[in-house]
Design a protein around this motif. Structure first.
Motif, short mmCIF file in Angstrom:
data_model
loop_
_atom_site.label_atom_id
_atom_site.label_comp_id
_atom_site.label_asym_id
_atom_site.label_seq_id
_atom_site.Cartn_x
_atom_site.Cartn_y
_atom_site.Cartn_z
N ILE A 148 -14.31 7.34 -6.11
CA ILE A 148 -13.87 6.33 -5.17
C ILE A 148 -12.41 6.58 -4.84
O ILE A 148 -11.57 6.64 -5.76
N ARG A 149 -12.10 6.74 -3.58
CA ARG A 149 -10.70 6.91 -3.18
C ARG A 149 -10.01 5.56 -3.33
O ARG A 149 -10.40 4.58 -2.70
N VAL A 150 -8.99 5.51 -4.17
CA VAL A 150 -8.30 4.25 -4.47
C VAL A 150 -6.86 4.23 -3.97
O VAL A 150 -6.14 3.27 -4.18
N GLY A 151 -6.45 5.29 -3.32
CA GLY A 151 -5.12 5.38 -2.77
C GLY A 151 -5.08 6.52 -1.78
O GLY A 151 -6.07 7.26 -1.63
N GLU A 152 -3.97 6.68 -1.10
CA GLU A 152 -3.88 7.72 -0.09
C GLU A 152 -4.22 9.10 -0.65
O GLU A 152 -4.89 9.88 -0.01
N GLY A 170 7.03 -3.54 -8.41
CA GLY A 170 5.79 -4.18 -7.98
C GLY A 170 5.57 -4.09 -6.48
O GLY A 170 4.45 -4.01 -6.00
N GLN A 171 6.66 -4.07 -5.72
CA GLN A 171 6.56 -3.98 -4.27
C GLN A 171 6.22 -2.55 -3.83
O GLN A 171 5.56 -2.36 -2.82
N VAL A 172 6.66 -1.57 -4.59
CA VAL A 172 6.43 -0.16 -4.26
C VAL A 172 4.93 0.16 -4.18
O VAL A 172 4.51 0.97 -3.37
N VAL A 173 4.11 -0.49 -5.02
CA VAL A 173 2.71 -0.13 -5.11
C VAL A 173 1.79 -0.91 -4.16
O VAL A 173 0.61 -0.64 -4.11
N LEU A 174 2.35 -1.84 -3.42
CA LEU A 174 1.52 -2.62 -2.49
C LEU A 174 1.26 -1.81 -1.21
O LEU A 174 2.13 -1.10 -0.73
N PRO A 175 0.05 -1.95 -0.66
CA PRO A 175 -0.24 -1.24 0.60
C PRO A 175 0.58 -1.80 1.76
O PRO A 175 1.04 -2.90 1.72
#
Length: 141
Positions: free
Chosen positions: A44-48, A136-141
């Motif tokens: 499952i692709r879970v990130g770019e 925490g903000q870095v990992v948000l889409p």
């Protein structure tokens, strides 16, 4: 080459039943499979540029080595970060409805976040987190 790129491409977890993992992640959580080979692997692709690979434990052991077994929780967590405390509660409710077990109630953490955990069919723990800090903000889409 004098360095290795700072990134993760795959997170691979050994699972007892690939079909049970497919039902949980695809049918119940609504995630889209990138690759599914019945009885072997679900990807499952879970990130770019990141794939979650749920691999049959016998095939995992044949390639990687024996799995340590026993009581307790696997010494790894996966995290799903969200932008608000309310989203933490909503994701945990969705996991509970999907049959996740266990599902813990979210709590305020001493570092300023709000998090709770749920377990997938193999007991891997997913943290659902609101982290108001810069990381925490870095990992948000």
């Amino acid at each position: 080459m004098d360095h290795v790129d700072q990134r993760i491409s795959f997170v691979t977890l050994a699972v007892r039943d690939v079909e049970a993992s497919r039902v949980f992640y695809v049918d119940r959580l609504g995630w889209e499979p990138a690759l599914f080979v019945p009885g072997d692997v679900l990807m499952i692709r879970v990130g770019e540029h990141v794939v979650l690979s749920l691999w049959d434990e016998a095939a995992f052991e044949a390639e990687v080595g024996p799995i340590v077994r026993g009581n307790g929780v696997a010494p790894i967590t996966l995290a799903h970060n969200v932008a608000t405390r309310e989203e933490v509660e909503a994701v945990l409710a969705t996991a509970r409805d999907a049959g996740a077990d266990p599902v813990g109630d979210p709590v305020e953490r001493e570092w300023g976040g709000y998090t709770g955990y749920f377990g997938d069919p193999d007991g891997y723990r997913w943290e659902v987190a609101y982290n108001p800090g810069p990381i925490g903000q870095v990992v948000l889409p």
